[in-house]
Enzyme design. Structure first.
Site, PDB file in Angstrom:
ATOM      1  N   GLY A 171      49.741  51.569  29.252  1.00 53.99           N
ATOM      2  CA  GLY A 171      48.438  51.028  28.908  1.00 53.99           C
ATOM      3  C   GLY A 171      48.508  49.517  28.905  1.00 53.99           C
ATOM      4  O   GLY A 171      49.572  48.930  29.002  1.00 53.99           O
ATOM      5  N   CYS A 172      47.355  48.858  28.814  1.00 54.66           N
ATOM      6  CA  CYS A 172      47.347  47.428  29.038  1.00 54.66           C
ATOM      7  C   CYS A 172      46.062  46.787  28.546  1.00 54.66           C
ATOM      8  O   CYS A 172      45.095  47.440  28.241  1.00 54.66           O
ATOM      9  CB  CYS A 172      47.432  47.117  30.529  1.00 54.66           C
ATOM     10  SG  CYS A 172      48.708  47.993  31.384  1.00 54.66           S
TER      11      CYS A 172
END
Lengths: 518, 409
Positions: free
Chosen positions: B37-38
């Protein structure tokens, strides 16, 4: 004292050899329950039962088709699987000894039907699916759309747009057929199966918005209304290939080979060539319909290219023209040649695929499992930059929605099924189709047996079966975090191998269980 | 105390777990695929004005729940003076001197190095080694040089060959960016550490994209951090592509060789394939990546429906399934920001516009806009629909239009 012939003379000297071919099954009738209605005697089309004054008597020849069991109003019948009576031997099994004895008696090629029953093991059962957890959300198909529409036909790999937004390339003129699920009913000819059976299959295909194969027996004029759901087969015997046939179809498929009998032509025993079959195949009544082994106008790839071109011309380029090949050892290179020859789709048929009649030695010993063939062809066509130009259909032993899902993940756009459709209509896989006396009215042309299958009920059962499979497909796609089936095609990353031979996984390009992404 | 943390306690909690190993240019051994994720943030000045590096740093670092210190990066567009902006700016990570010499030889065989030098970096105490050296070459490929003469390629195609060639064959060398008038600054660390490492305050650019990373199971890797870039394309990506195995086949069939092992690399090549090579308008390319459902397509007008169906058939391998939001930048023909989310909108994406209408924003969280401009207007786009802003043209799509608006004339 004297030499010469010392053989004891008997009336039927070879009967003793026939007698050692033991029965495998036996109907066991509970005398207390039997109401002596003789229904079973009538239902058994193999003539295994007879009325003997005070009760039903077993004459032999039971194939365990369960028809008497299913129809007995008193539920008085069970089929008993008889133990082998031969002295035990791990190599000379009962099957081996019976085959030798039968051939020593008949001197002929042994015939069989359905897919091979040899215990090769299914690679499908050694493959495990992936699911989404945490980093990507799974999708609930009951609440969100999961799409299963699938197209059959040639693609250009590129869209060319004019400056005002119109498509200018050949992609708009390439014929393409949409199906509402990535599944088609394979080729089962009228002849191999009854009129009612083919009617039920075509009606089911129409209900499901999918395609069904005509088989190589042509298309009866009564079935022309199903044209939008039919893939018409052009096989080496050219049975029933007429102008009408090529006009009333959604796609045309050149049959080069069949998984159950690669290298061998179609075989319809004369017993099944009734007036109906004789007229739709345009062959004399009662003659064996033996298709030539190769197409006698295709001795090489350029000849195939010409036949593809000729069929595209004859159908005025309105429908996709594809090629069906049996999965054989060099299938990757063959498939590449078929694409280059102009096929719009390729149908791969695995070696466990069904048949209405095949030499048993071919059925049991030649070809390639569909799991391996699909992955190998997908990899080969991808390496050559061809995979996004054609539709890949794979069939031959796809038994369940799980198999369908796995064959798609291995590289097929469409799974082709046959045996499961017949099982839905009563088939018990007794492997006696070639005898033409199917008690369930499926693989027979005898009017009294044909009438046993109600086409409307048959169609409803097949429709329900594949509707359920498609729902299961959506469940699995959702669990994988995929909301359209095209994102599973050839997505071997989502499979893992959990079987005895990791070399198979390597050949297929599938990782072993326990290997993650990185 | 480090930037972005209110007190030392909070900082300590985050450092409590054992660290995953860190790698420079060289691919981590055994690594086959990366995911996670980011946080993403991008901003563009459509009047061509310059945005200081401190602005994008504030935008990205404020979303601190979205990173865990295993990678962050920035790409800047419109940052070079006139004399360099028309040369390809090729930036590399080198693990050692040998890899640098090999890459330079590789370049010299295929074109002319106009100017070279190391990219200025500062040592940040909290960051841990390795620190690959970062080099920048302003470069002109020579299509008539001996390595290319038989192939009859455009300069762009020569650059693609060079990038894939160096990444694939020279150990310890990895091309980070290769476009004109753009550069990528990325590495293994928290977003604020990377900004400090490259001293982003020294740069002014017309457009910035940025990315901070929260990988789930892979080590830190300088070359594998986002943005992922090829030619003037750069892509920041928050998501996990569940169709990776399919998308990868399409780019490989079209001659791309994958070297970074992230789904983002595939996304970058897809943009290059669809827009540069197949010449599709960006909203058409966006539809290929995140198509509408057939049930929506059936309700379209006839020509839109035909185009939509054709895209779904022809480019079914380009369809990015699974959750994602992406920022895509390019510098040619004009500096452009494209921002979009997947067709279910399973990852966040918010758009914004400055009060004076000169700047646009695309971010994972609203806080990233508010931290630099309290009064900005914000809105959300439709699933799968791109927001497009371009220097000189302003906002071309809000991300709420019909998919093919502007395609038909």
């Amino acid at each position: 004292m004297s030499g010469g012939d010392q053989t004891a003379k008997r009336k039927d000297p070879e009967s003793i050899y026939r007698n050692v071919i033991h029965e495998k099954f036996k109907p066991s009738i509970d005398r207390n329950l039997c109401i002596k209605c003789k229904r079973c005697v009538k239902e058994c089309s193999f003539g295994a039962l007879e009325w003997d004054d005070d009760g039903i008597r077993y004459k032999g020849n039971c194939v365990a088709c369960q028809r008497c069991v299913a129809t007995c109003p008193a539920k008085a019948i069970d089929i008993v699987h008889l133990p082998t009576q031969y002295p035990p031997h791990a190599s000379y099994t009962e099957r081996v000894r019976q085959a030798i004895t039968a051939q020593a008696t008949s001197g002929g090629v042994l015939l069989s039907s359905c897919g091979t029953d040899m215990p090769y093991g299914m690679i499908f059962d050694d493959l495990i699916l992936d699911s989404a957890q945490v980093t990507n959300p799974s999708i609930d198909p009951l609440r969100e759309e999961v799409e299963t529409r699938t197209y059959v036909g040639r693609r250009t790999g590129k869209i060319t747009l004019s400056s005002d937004g119109y498509i200018t390339g050949s992609e708009v003129t390439n014929p393409i057929v949409a199906m509402e699920m990535p599944l088609m009913i394979g080729h089962i000819s009228l002849g191999a199966v009854s009129y009612n059976t083919q009617l039920a299959l075509l009606q089911a295909a129409k209900n499901l918005h999918i395609l069904a194969g005509s088989g190589e027996g042509g298309l009866h004029s009564d079935f022309f209304p199903f044209a939008e759901n039919v893939i018409s087969e052009v096989a080496s015997g050219r049975f029933g290939v007429t102008a009408d046939y090529l006009q009333r179809t959604a796609a045309v498929e050149i049959k080069i080979g069949q998984g159950a009998k690669p290298g061998v032509g179609g075989h319809l025993p004369g017993e099944k060539v009734t007036e109906l079959i004789s007229s739709s195949r345009r062959i004399p009544l009662g003659t064996d319909a033996l298709s030539p082994y190769p197409h006698h106008d295709i001795y090489s790839i350029e000849d195939l290219q010409q036949l593809i071109a000729a069929l595209k011309e004859s159908t005025e380029h309105r429908v996709p023209v594809g090629v069906k090949i049996a999965a054989v050892h060099n299938v990757g290179a063959i498939a590449s040649g078929v694409v280059r020859a102009g096929a719009d789709f390729i149908t791969l048929d695995g070696f466990r695929g069904g048949t209405g009649s095949s030499p048993r030695v071919i059925r049991d010993h030649a070809g390639l499992p569909i799991e391996v063939a699909t992955a190998v062809v997908d990899k080969r066509l991808t390496a050559e930059g061809l995979r996004n130009r054609i539709t890949l259909i794979a069939g031959g032993s796809i038994r369940s929605s799980a198999d369908m899902i796995k064959v798609i993940a291995l590289g097929a756009d469409v799974a082709s099924v046959c045996t499961s459709a017949l099982i839905a209509m009563g088939c018990q896989v007794c492997q006696s189709c070639h005898r033409g006396v199917c008690a369930w009215g499926i693989t027979t042309q005898r009017p009294d047996l044909v009438s046993r299958l109600d086409p409307a009920i048959g169609a409803a059962r097949v429709t329900r079966l594949y509707t359920a499979w498609n729902e299961e497909l959506k469940e699995v796609l959702g669990a994988m975090g995929i909301d359209a089936v095209e994102s599973l095609v050839g997505n071997r990353d989502r499979l893992r191998y959990f079987g005895p031979n990791p070399k198979i996984a390597e050949v297929m390009g599938v990782k072993h269980v326990g290997e993650g992404w990185g | 105390m480090r930037k972005g943390y209110d007190n030392e306690d909070e900082f300590d909690r985050r450092e409590d777990l054992p660290l995953l190993p860190s790698f420079g240019a060289q691919r981590p051994p055994g690594l086959q695929y990366m995911m996670g994720g980011c946080g993403i943030a991008g901003t563009i000045d459509v009047n061509g004005g310059k945005i200081p590096g401190s602005t994008i740093t504030s935008m990205l670092t404020t979303m601190r729940e979205r990173e865990n210190g295993l990678g962050a990066g920035y790409s800047a567009y419109g940052l070079f003076p006139k004399e360099y902006k028309d040369h390809y700016c090729m930036q590399f990570f080198f693990d050692d001197e040998d890899s640098r010499i090999a890459a330079e030889e590789y370049l010299k065989d295929r074109g002319e190095i106009v100017r070279e030098g190391s990219v200025p970096t500062k040592r940040v105490r909290s960051m841990r080694p390795p620190f690959p050296s970062v080099w920048r070459y302003f470069f002109d490929p020579q299509p008539r040089s001996k390595m290319f003469v038989l192939r009859d390629q455009t300069p762009d195609e020569c650059i693609v060959d060079i990038v894939l060639g160096i990444n694939g064959t020279i150990p310890g060398a990895m091309c980070v960016s290769s476009g004109k008038d753009m550069a990528v600054f990325k590495g293994n660390g928290y977003s604020y550490e990377i900004a400090e490492h490259y001293d982003l305050e020294r740069y002014q650019a017309s457009m910035w994209l940025s990315h901070s990373r929260f990988p789930t199971n892979s080590p830190g890797w300088w070359a594998g951090a986002h943005p992922i870039s090829l030619l003037d394309w750069s892509v920041c990506h928050n998501g996990e592509i569940t169709s990776y195995g399919v998308n990868r086949k399409l780019v490989e069939m079209n001659g791309y060789r994958l070297s970074l092992l992230t789904d983002t690399e595939v996304v970058t090549y897809l943009w290059d394939l669809l827009v540069r090579r197949h010449n599709l308008p960006p909203q058409v390319a966006a539809f290929a990546l995140a198509p509408q459902y057939y049930s929506q397509i059936e309700r379209m007008d006839e020509r839109s429906r035909k185009l939509a169906e054709q895209i779904r058939m022809t480019y079914k391998e380009a369809f990015l399934n699974g959750p994602f939001s992406i920022l895509v930048g390019r510098s040619r023909p004009d500096i452009t920001l494209i921002a979009m989310a997947d067709r279910k909108k399973l990852r966040p994406l918010l758009f914004g516009r400055s009060m004076d209408g000169s700047r646009y924003y695309a971010v994972s969280e609203e806080s990233a806009v508010r931290v630099v401009e309290e009064q900005a207007t914000t809105w959300v786009g439709n699933p799968g629909s791109p927001m497009i802003a371009q220097v000189g043209k302003g906002l071309m799509r809000k991300g709420t239009e019909a998919p093919f608006e502007g395609v038909f004339r």
